[in-house]
Design an enzyme around this catalytic site. Sequence first.
Site, PDB file in Angstrom:
ATOM      1  N   LYS A 232       0.865  -1.209   0.002  1.00  0.00           N
ATOM      2  CA  LYS A 232       0.032   0.071   0.077  1.00  0.00           C
ATOM      3  C   LYS A 232       1.006   1.143   0.106  1.00  0.00           C
ATOM      4  O   LYS A 232       1.968   0.899   0.388  1.00  0.00           O
ATOM      5  CB  LYS A 232      -1.039  -0.079   1.161  1.00  0.00           C
ATOM      6  CG  LYS A 232      -2.074   0.874   1.198  1.00  0.00           C
ATOM      7  CD  LYS A 232      -3.364   0.344   0.475  1.00  0.00           C
ATOM      8  CE  LYS A 232      -4.242   0.933   0.112  1.00  0.00           C
ATOM      9  NZ  LYS A 232      -5.546   0.519  -0.272  1.00  0.00           N
TER      10      LYS A 232
ATOM     11  N   ASP B 219      -6.946   4.133  -4.759  1.00  0.00           N
ATOM     12  CA  ASP B 219      -7.639   4.168  -3.445  1.00  0.00           C
ATOM     13  C   ASP B 219      -8.094   5.430  -3.314  1.00  0.00           C
ATOM     14  O   ASP B 219      -8.496   6.302  -4.221  1.00  0.00           O
ATOM     15  CB  ASP B 219      -6.480   3.715  -2.415  1.00  0.00           C
ATOM     16  CG  ASP B 219      -7.358   3.419  -1.134  1.00  0.00           C
ATOM     17  OD1 ASP B 219      -8.181   2.316  -0.966  1.00  0.00           O
ATOM     18  OD2 ASP B 219      -7.303   4.199   0.042  1.00  0.00           O
TER      19      ASP B 219
HETATM   20  P1  NDP Z   1     -12.721   7.779  -3.144  1.00  0.00           P
HETATM   21  O1  NDP Z   1     -11.936   8.690  -2.941  1.00  0.00           O
HETATM   22  O2  NDP Z   1     -13.296   7.652  -4.717  1.00  0.00           O
HETATM   23  O3  NDP Z   1     -14.103   8.266  -2.313  1.00  0.00           O
HETATM   24  C1  NDP Z   1     -14.023   8.315  -0.736  1.00  0.00           C
HETATM   25  C2  NDP Z   1     -15.167   8.729  -0.224  1.00  0.00           C
HETATM   26  O4  NDP Z   1     -15.189   8.531   1.098  1.00  0.00           O
HETATM   27  C3  NDP Z   1     -15.725  10.113  -0.561  1.00  0.00           C
HETATM   28  O5  NDP Z   1     -17.142  10.314  -0.698  1.00  0.00           O
HETATM   29  C4  NDP Z   1     -14.986  10.767   0.722  1.00  0.00           C
HETATM   30  O6  NDP Z   1     -15.620  12.067   0.970  1.00  0.00           O
HETATM   31  C5  NDP Z   1     -15.253   9.933   1.904  1.00  0.00           C
HETATM   32  N1  NDP Z   1     -14.382  10.179   2.812  1.00  0.00           N
HETATM   33  C6  NDP Z   1     -12.859   9.878   2.426  1.00  0.00           C
HETATM   34  N2  NDP Z   1     -12.311   9.950   3.826  1.00  0.00           N
HETATM   35  C7  NDP Z   1     -13.411  10.328   4.689  1.00  0.00           C
HETATM   36  C8  NDP Z   1     -13.124  10.822   6.091  1.00  0.00           C
HETATM   37  N3  NDP Z   1     -12.031  10.792   6.695  1.00  0.00           N
HETATM   38  N4  NDP Z   1     -14.509  11.083   6.685  1.00  0.00           N
HETATM   39  C9  NDP Z   1     -15.584  10.931   5.868  1.00  0.00           C
HETATM   40  N5  NDP Z   1     -15.547  10.675   4.680  1.00  0.00           N
HETATM   41  C10 NDP Z   1     -14.488  10.419   3.999  1.00  0.00           C
HETATM   42  O7  NDP Z   1     -12.298   6.495  -2.688  1.00  0.00           O
HETATM   43  P2  NDP Z   1     -12.767   4.934  -2.827  1.00  0.00           P
HETATM   44  O8  NDP Z   1     -14.260   4.898  -3.016  1.00  0.00           O
HETATM   45  O9  NDP Z   1     -11.920   4.296  -3.795  1.00  0.00           O
HETATM   46  O10 NDP Z   1     -12.233   4.381  -1.372  1.00  0.00           O
HETATM   47  C11 NDP Z   1     -13.480   4.013  -0.506  1.00  0.00           C
HETATM   48  C12 NDP Z   1     -12.971   3.283   0.680  1.00  0.00           C
HETATM   49  O11 NDP Z   1     -12.972   1.852  -0.120  1.00  0.00           O
HETATM   50  C13 NDP Z   1     -11.659   3.383   1.236  1.00  0.00           C
HETATM   51  O12 NDP Z   1     -11.567   2.682   2.636  1.00  0.00           O
HETATM   52  C14 NDP Z   1     -10.795   2.507   0.501  1.00  0.00           C
HETATM   53  O13 NDP Z   1      -9.497   1.883   1.228  1.00  0.00           O
HETATM   54  C15 NDP Z   1     -11.808   1.413   0.196  1.00  0.00           C
HETATM   55  N6  NDP Z   1     -11.391   0.527  -0.897  1.00  0.00           N
HETATM   56  C16 NDP Z   1     -11.294   0.808  -2.155  1.00  0.00           C
HETATM   57  C17 NDP Z   1     -11.047   0.105  -3.238  1.00  0.00           C
HETATM   58  C18 NDP Z   1     -11.129   0.815  -4.638  1.00  0.00           C
HETATM   59  O14 NDP Z   1     -10.944  -0.310  -5.484  1.00  0.00           O
HETATM   60  N7  NDP Z   1     -11.053   1.880  -4.821  1.00  0.00           N
HETATM   61  C19 NDP Z   1     -10.442  -1.243  -3.309  1.00  0.00           C
HETATM   62  C20 NDP Z   1     -10.765  -1.799  -1.893  1.00  0.00           C
HETATM   63  C21 NDP Z   1     -11.134  -0.925  -0.583  1.00  0.00           C
HETATM   64  P3  NDP Z   1     -14.860  13.395   0.223  1.00  0.00           P
HETATM   65  O15 NDP Z   1     -15.436  13.653  -1.113  1.00  0.00           O
HETATM   66  O16 NDP Z   1     -15.616  14.516   1.163  1.00  0.00           O
HETATM   67  O17 NDP Z   1     -13.547  13.224   0.537  1.00  0.00           O
END
Ligand code: NDP
Length: 446
Positions: free
Chosen positions: A126, A166
């Site tokens: 990571k 991510d």
């Molecule tokens: P994105 O950046 O596309 O979206 C993240 C979302 O979560 C946004 O809506 C963001 O809001 C919100 N968010 C991020 N940080 C916080 C926080 N500290 N508090 C509240 N809301 C928050 O990321 P992903 O959708 O790719 O990832 C989301 C989760 O899924 C993570 O935990 C990631 O590790 C996990 N994941 C992702 C994978 C992938 O293929 N993308 C694979 C496996 C797991 P805002 O717009 O306000 O930042």
Amino acid sequence: MDPRVQQFMAMIKAKNPGENEFHQAVQEVTESLIPFIDENPKYRHAKILERIAEPERVILFRVPWLDDKGEIQINKGYRIEMNSAIGPYKGGLRFHPTVNLGILKFLAFEQVFKNSLTTLPMGGGKGGSDFDPKGKSDNEVMRFCQSFMCELFRHIGPDTDVPAGDIGVGGREVGYMFGMYKRLRNEFTGVLTGKGIEWGGSLIRPEATGYGATYFAAEMLATRGDSIKDKIVAISGSGNVAQFATEKVTEMGGKVVTLSDSDGTIYDPKGIDREKLNYVMELKNVKRGRMKDYAEKYGVEYFEGKRPWMVKCDIAMPNATQNEIDENDAKMLVKNGCVCVSEGANMPSTPEAVEVFLKAGILYGPGKAANAGGVATSGLEMTQNSMRLPWSREEVDSRLQTIMKNIHATCVKYGSKDNGFINYVDGANIGGFVKVANAMIAQGVV
Ligand code: NDP
């Protein structure tokens, strides 16, 4: 707490001070593994637990870049190469101001087990940066990504370490990083996954994590003769995972009533249909706006600074970030009749919340199993890159569904208790551990 877990954790905490999320992830796995290791002492003799909790390599570097005003900005860059026993290091890059060593080590640690569960030959890693893409121009993001890759390129490669996206790293960022890698190496290889479809990406990769977490929920529900059809679903986040979970849940007949971002939650009791989801995708991926705008456009409730867990739902899918469901949230979910939690995010439930779910006997699918569809499809992207032959949408989706079914079956195999309850936490931890541990033993003390 089992005194052996306590003793092991004291050692981990002393060796890795201040890395709270890493301690949390290691403790959860250790609690599942100690009884299993008791029955299989070869893992104790080979000190697998001690070795698996120590990264093979940690790379830390400076990322200087010029903003649009011509001012120099400096961020931290990281890559954690956690374990390569069963394949090249594989895992995403996170760009978010909260990124630090402890968070990336927890994510890399989880990734080792998750990648093993997919059955594909991928080790765990990571990386990322404390850079915040929010509010930056495309040019600033590009200059940052180029600078980041100017150092990272020497540590990665299609047979060494294959990063992906991510939080804060989507198609745009992967594109800028891939461009710089190609220029530096003079090679077109599958060194990153999540690439654009015209230049080596896989169909279904953007959808894979959200789709996979939904398929996993469907598998869990099927063990109780139930399905997603007509279920009310609360989803957090509004990024990549949340968007495609919403799409798949809706396709399977469920109704998604919430989405959120770091500012607040929208509650749309009529459900987020195709047209509304298209609006969210445009809002988040192109305009880079806030969920508050959704509430204004569709005249629905908006809860400033709140997470979705107070809303009545049958299924909860935390798809934003770590520790976003605490004990009180979990109690509220259970009290309101939630029967299934499928984690699209990594470690979104605190240990206390997990305890509440397990005690209540609901279906609880931890991230390392439920969200493994993303990295699994990254693995499928690597396969297509090596073959230099792209698969159709149907082919990739059908492989993804098979992989999610197999991960579920592994969890059932290792997590079933005498009373018939399936503890997916134990199932995922032990199921993910066995292959990596056996490979480590076979490869000697390295
Ligand atoms: P994105 O950046 O596309 O979206 C993240 C979302 O979560 C946004 O809506 C963001 O809001 C919100 N968010 C991020 N940080 C916080 C926080 N500290 N508090 C509240 N809301 C928050 O990321 P992903 O959708 O790719 O990832 C989301 C989760 O899924 C993570 O935990 C990631 O590790 C996990 N994941 C992702 C994978 C992938 O293929 N993308 C694979 C496996 C797991 P805002 O717009 O306000 O930042």
